[in-house]
Design a protein around this motif. Structure first.
Motif, PDB file in Angstrom:
ATOM      1  N   VAL A   1       0.828  -1.207   0.000  1.00  0.00           N
ATOM      2  CA  VAL A   1       0.000   0.000   0.000  1.00  0.00           C
ATOM      3  C   VAL A   1       0.862   1.256   0.000  1.00  0.00           C
ATOM      4  O   VAL A   1       0.546   2.249  -0.669  1.00  0.00           O
ATOM      5  N   ASP A   2       1.977   1.231   0.724  1.00  0.00           N
ATOM      6  CA  ASP A   2       2.887   2.383   0.730  1.00  0.00           C
ATOM      7  C   ASP A   2       3.423   2.660  -0.669  1.00  0.00           C
ATOM      8  O   ASP A   2       3.585   3.819  -1.064  1.00  0.00           O
ATOM      9  N   ARG A   3       3.707   1.609  -1.411  1.00  0.00           N
ATOM     10  CA  ARG A   3       4.265   1.768  -2.759  1.00  0.00           C
ATOM     11  C   ARG A   3       3.209   2.153  -3.782  1.00  0.00           C
ATOM     12  O   ARG A   3       3.436   3.032  -4.615  1.00  0.00           O
ATOM     13  N   TRP A   4       2.076   1.462  -3.740  1.00  0.00           N
ATOM     14  CA  TRP A   4       1.130   1.563  -4.851  1.00  0.00           C
ATOM     15  C   TRP A   4      -0.271   2.013  -4.448  1.00  0.00           C
ATOM     16  O   TRP A   4      -1.132   2.174  -5.299  1.00  0.00           O
ATOM     17  N   GLY A   5      -0.513   2.169  -3.141  1.00  0.00           N
ATOM     18  CA  GLY A   5      -1.757   2.782  -2.700  1.00  0.00           C
ATOM     19  C   GLY A   5      -2.959   1.873  -2.566  1.00  0.00           C
ATOM     20  O   GLY A   5      -4.001   2.296  -2.050  1.00  0.00           O
ATOM     21  N   ARG A   6      -2.857   0.606  -2.983  1.00  0.00           N
ATOM     22  CA  ARG A   6      -4.017  -0.267  -2.954  1.00  0.00           C
ATOM     23  C   ARG A   6      -3.588  -1.722  -3.126  1.00  0.00           C
ATOM     24  O   ARG A   6      -2.442  -2.009  -3.451  1.00  0.00           O
ATOM     25  N   VAL A   7      -4.518  -2.631  -2.911  1.00  0.00           N
ATOM     26  CA  VAL A   7      -4.360  -4.050  -3.243  1.00  0.00           C
ATOM     27  C   VAL A   7      -5.671  -4.495  -3.873  1.00  0.00           C
ATOM     28  O   VAL A   7      -6.720  -4.438  -3.238  1.00  0.00           O
ATOM     29  N   ASP A   8      -5.599  -4.924  -5.126  1.00  0.00           N
ATOM     30  CA  ASP A   8      -6.801  -5.325  -5.848  1.00  0.00           C
ATOM     31  C   ASP A   8      -6.978  -6.836  -5.940  1.00  0.00           C
ATOM     32  O   ASP A   8      -8.106  -7.325  -5.967  1.00  0.00           O
ATOM     33  N   ILE A   9      -5.860  -7.542  -6.011  1.00  0.00           N
ATOM     34  CA  ILE A   9      -5.892  -8.981  -6.287  1.00  0.00           C
ATOM     35  C   ILE A   9      -4.992  -9.704  -5.294  1.00  0.00           C
ATOM     36  O   ILE A   9      -3.852  -9.299  -5.060  1.00  0.00           O
ATOM     37  N   LEU A  10      -5.501 -10.775  -4.714  1.00  0.00           N
ATOM     38  CA  LEU A  10      -4.700 -11.668  -3.869  1.00  0.00           C
ATOM     39  C   LEU A  10      -4.856 -13.086  -4.388  1.00  0.00           C
ATOM     40  O   LEU A  10      -5.979 -13.595  -4.483  1.00  0.00           O
ATOM     41  N   VAL A  11      -3.740 -13.697  -4.726  1.00  0.00           N
ATOM     42  CA  VAL A  11      -3.744 -15.101  -5.135  1.00  0.00           C
ATOM     43  C   VAL A  11      -3.032 -15.901  -4.052  1.00  0.00           C
ATOM     44  O   VAL A  11      -1.807 -15.824  -3.899  1.00  0.00           O
ATOM     45  N   ASN A  12      -3.812 -16.634  -3.257  1.00  0.00           N
ATOM     46  CA  ASN A  12      -3.265 -17.461  -2.179  1.00  0.00           C
ATOM     47  C   ASN A  12      -2.767 -18.777  -2.779  1.00  0.00           C
ATOM     48  O   ASN A  12      -3.548 -19.712  -2.984  1.00  0.00           O
ATOM     49  N   ASN A  13      -1.481 -18.839  -3.055  1.00  0.00           N
ATOM     50  CA  ASN A  13      -0.909 -19.982  -3.759  1.00  0.00           C
ATOM     51  C   ASN A  13       0.126 -20.747  -2.944  1.00  0.00           C
ATOM     52  O   ASN A  13       0.428 -21.896  -3.257  1.00  0.00           O
ATOM     53  N   ALA A  14       0.669 -20.139  -1.890  1.00  0.00           N
ATOM     54  CA  ALA A  14       1.750 -20.769  -1.132  1.00  0.00           C
ATOM     55  C   ALA A  14       1.304 -22.095  -0.524  1.00  0.00           C
ATOM     56  O   ALA A  14       0.188 -22.217  -0.029  1.00  0.00           O
ATOM     57  N   GLY A  15       2.188 -23.085  -0.581  1.00  0.00           N
ATOM     58  CA  GLY A  15       1.846 -24.381  -0.007  1.00  0.00           C
ATOM     59  C   GLY A  15       3.043 -25.302   0.117  1.00  0.00           C
ATOM     60  O   GLY A  15       4.088 -25.067  -0.488  1.00  0.00           O
TER      61      GLY A  15
ATOM     62  N   MET B   1      -9.618  -3.862   0.722  1.00  0.00           N
ATOM     63  CA  MET B   1     -10.542  -4.141  -0.373  1.00  0.00           C
ATOM     64  C   MET B   1     -11.941  -3.611  -0.075  1.00  0.00           C
ATOM     65  O   MET B   1     -12.633  -3.110  -0.966  1.00  0.00           O
ATOM     66  N   ARG B   2     -12.366  -3.713   1.167  1.00  0.00           N
ATOM     67  CA  ARG B   2     -13.673  -3.162   1.551  1.00  0.00           C
ATOM     68  C   ARG B   2     -13.697  -1.658   1.365  1.00  0.00           C
ATOM     69  O   ARG B   2     -14.661  -1.093   0.832  1.00  0.00           O
ATOM     70  N   GLU B   3     -12.643  -0.993   1.801  1.00  0.00           N
ATOM     71  CA  GLU B   3     -12.586   0.467   1.725  1.00  0.00           C
ATOM     72  C   GLU B   3     -12.587   0.961   0.275  1.00  0.00           C
ATOM     73  O   GLU B   3     -13.245   1.950  -0.049  1.00  0.00           O
ATOM     74  N   GLN B   4     -11.877   0.255  -0.590  1.00  0.00           N
ATOM     75  CA  GLN B   4     -11.806   0.682  -1.996  1.00  0.00           C
ATOM     76  C   GLN B   4     -12.955   0.122  -2.838  1.00  0.00           C
ATOM     77  O   GLN B   4     -13.070   0.418  -4.020  1.00  0.00           O
ATOM     78  N   ASN B   5     -13.798  -0.708  -2.193  1.00  0.00           N
ATOM     79  CA  ASN B   5     -14.962  -1.309  -2.858  1.00  0.00           C
ATOM     80  C   ASN B   5     -14.566  -2.124  -4.083  1.00  0.00           C
ATOM     81  O   ASN B   5     -15.262  -2.144  -5.092  1.00  0.00           O
ATOM     82  N   PHE B   6     -13.476  -2.868  -3.919  1.00  0.00           N
ATOM     83  CA  PHE B   6     -13.042  -3.766  -4.998  1.00  0.00           C
ATOM     84  C   PHE B   6     -12.021  -4.750  -4.437  1.00  0.00           C
ATOM     85  O   PHE B   6     -11.073  -4.376  -3.749  1.00  0.00           O
ATOM     86  N   GLY B   7     -12.203  -6.013  -4.780  1.00  0.00           N
ATOM     87  CA  GLY B   7     -11.222  -7.023  -4.404  1.00  0.00           C
ATOM     88  C   GLY B   7     -11.483  -8.320  -5.146  1.00  0.00           C
ATOM     89  O   GLY B   7     -12.647  -8.684  -5.398  1.00  0.00           O
ATOM     90  N   ARG B   8     -10.423  -8.988  -5.508  1.00  0.00           N
ATOM     91  CA  ARG B   8     -10.517 -10.289  -6.149  1.00  0.00           C
ATOM     92  C   ARG B   8      -9.530 -11.220  -5.434  1.00  0.00           C
ATOM     93  O   ARG B   8      -8.331 -10.956  -5.403  1.00  0.00           O
ATOM     94  N   ILE B   9     -10.064 -12.298  -4.858  1.00  0.00           N
ATOM     95  CA  ILE B   9      -9.251 -13.223  -4.066  1.00  0.00           C
ATOM     96  C   ILE B   9      -9.408 -14.623  -4.633  1.00  0.00           C
ATOM     97  O   ILE B   9     -10.526 -15.080  -4.900  1.00  0.00           O
TER      98      ILE B   9
ATOM     99  N   LEU C   1     -13.884 -21.630   3.336  1.00  0.00           N
ATOM    100  CA  LEU C   1     -13.529 -20.229   3.572  1.00  0.00           C
ATOM    101  C   LEU C   1     -14.043 -19.359   2.425  1.00  0.00           C
ATOM    102  O   LEU C   1     -14.620 -18.292   2.643  1.00  0.00           O
ATOM    103  N   MET C   2     -13.827 -19.815   1.202  1.00  0.00           N
ATOM    104  CA  MET C   2     -14.314 -19.094   0.024  1.00  0.00           C
ATOM    105  C   MET C   2     -15.821 -18.879   0.086  1.00  0.00           C
ATOM    106  O   MET C   2     -16.319 -17.777  -0.185  1.00  0.00           O
ATOM    107  N   GLN C   3     -16.565 -19.923   0.432  1.00  0.00           N
ATOM    108  CA  GLN C   3     -18.023 -19.850   0.410  1.00  0.00           C
ATOM    109  C   GLN C   3     -18.532 -18.709   1.287  1.00  0.00           C
ATOM    110  O   GLN C   3     -19.412 -17.926   0.883  1.00  0.00           O
ATOM    111  N   THR C   4     -18.010 -18.607   2.486  1.00  0.00           N
ATOM    112  CA  THR C   4     -18.481 -17.577   3.412  1.00  0.00           C
ATOM    113  C   THR C   4     -17.944 -16.201   3.062  1.00  0.00           C
ATOM    114  O   THR C   4     -18.680 -15.206   3.100  1.00  0.00           O
TER     115      THR C   4
ATOM    116  N   ASN D   1     -18.115  -5.550  -3.369  1.00  0.00           N
ATOM    117  CA  ASN D   1     -17.519  -5.902  -4.657  1.00  0.00           C
ATOM    118  C   ASN D   1     -16.219  -6.685  -4.468  1.00  0.00           C
ATOM    119  O   ASN D   1     -15.270  -6.541  -5.225  1.00  0.00           O
ATOM    120  N   ILE D   2     -16.190  -7.519  -3.426  1.00  0.00           N
ATOM    121  CA  ILE D   2     -15.076  -8.450  -3.227  1.00  0.00           C
ATOM    122  C   ILE D   2     -15.550  -9.827  -3.672  1.00  0.00           C
ATOM    123  O   ILE D   2     -16.511 -10.366  -3.120  1.00  0.00           O
TER     124      ILE D   2
END
Length: 302
Positions: free
Chosen positions: A88-102, A139-147, A175-178, A187-188
């Motif tokens: 957020v300090d660098r780019w001001g927002r977060v629009d997309i999160l891809v939870n891939n680590a495993g 994401m709630r504050e910016q009214n946009f998110g894709r996870i 987790l996704m369902q809820t 708009n998340i």
């Protein structure tokens, strides 16, 4: 329609190689700024180095994309919060999160230690929880998110020797369902991807001719479809070798057995009708199951 993510900011965990790298490169190619997160651990979670993430960042920058590497462990919430704050300090927002680590720690359940079970659940499930929790208020504050949650056929359908992995992966679907329901008004949109890819997690498990078809790059288009402005929500896409399918958790029409003493016997005698998948539905929420059962019991809302 061309998918253009110019101006979007994406975080991809476990992006130092395999699927995460392919996801990060495709997001960057389509215009997104990308945080390449990777602890640099081995398949079982041991060790760690940021060099793999740095190499992916170098690839992105060679493509003209804006990106930076981050070595936060997804199992440590304070590290995840710091990663998101830096983004957020660098780019001001977060629009997309891809939870891939495993990670993987495969053994039959009889031979599996409790530590191996907990560690896999911690990385896959709690890692996704930590990352999602950290970006959710933004994401709630910016009214946009894709996870995107990375689930697996091992969770959806089972796989010998992966009780820990399968349990964690199916938990991500829950987790996704809820979260999809809770995020709808903001708009998340929250979805899941079940990949079949020839990453280091499958090395030695499949013949080379199959691995050659199961490249990570042919899975990433399904990820991209789940993070666009017009993305669905509460959707589980399965992808591998260029094929894409949708998995659903369905509910059969069922029967009414009542509460008499012979209710268990009625159930057993009518199991084939209960299991009949014709006219099955995909419930809109958990409450839909209860509504169906109350209807069978003759309940009519006032």
């Amino acid at each position: 329609m061309s998918i253009d993510l110019t101006g979007k900011v994406a975080i991809v965990t476990g992006a130092g190689g395999g699927l995460g790298r392919a996801h990060a490169l495709l997001l960057g190619k389509r215009g997104a700024k990308v945080v390449v997160n990777d602890l640099g651990a081995n398949v079982d979670g041991s060790g760690g180095s940021i060099s793999a993430a740095a190499q992916v960042v170098a690839e992105l920058k060679d493509m003209g994309c804006d990106a930076f590497a981050n070595g936060a462990s997804v199992t440590e919430f304070d590290q995840v919060e710091a990663m998101v704050a830096e983004t957020v300090d660098r780019w001001g927002r977060v629009d997309i999160l891809v939870n891939n680590a495993g990670i993987l720690r495969d053994k039959s359940f009889m031979k599996m230690s409790i530590d191996d079970f907990k560690t896999v659940v911690d990385v896959h499930l709690m890692g996704a929880v930590h990352c999602t929790k950290a970006v959710w208020p933004i994401m709630r504050e910016q009214n946009f998110g894709r996870i995107v949650m990375t689930t697996s056929s091992s969770g959806l359908y089972g796989n010998f020797g992966q009780a820990n992995y399968g349990a964690a992966k199916m938990a991500l679907v829950g987790l996704m369902q809820t979260l999809a329901l809770e995020g709808e008004r903001y708009n998340i949109r929250v979805n899941s991807l079940a990949p079949t890819a020839g990453t280091r997690m499958l090395e030695g498990l499949l013949p080379q001719e199959q691995l050659d078809l199961l490249t990570p790059e042919v899975v990433s288009p399904a990820m991209l479809a789940l993070v666009t402005d017009d993305a669905p929500t509460r959707t589980v896409l399965c992808a591998g070798a260029g094929g894409v399918e949708q998995a659903n958790i369905t509910l059969t029409k069922g029967i009414f057995i009542g509460a008499d003493d012979d209710a268990p016997e009625k159930l057993v005698a009518n199991m084939s009708e209960i299991s009949d998948r014709s006219n099955e539905i995909v419930p809109s929420s958990g409450a839909a199951q209860g509504a169906l059962e109350l209807k069978k019991a003759g309940y009519k809302p006032a």
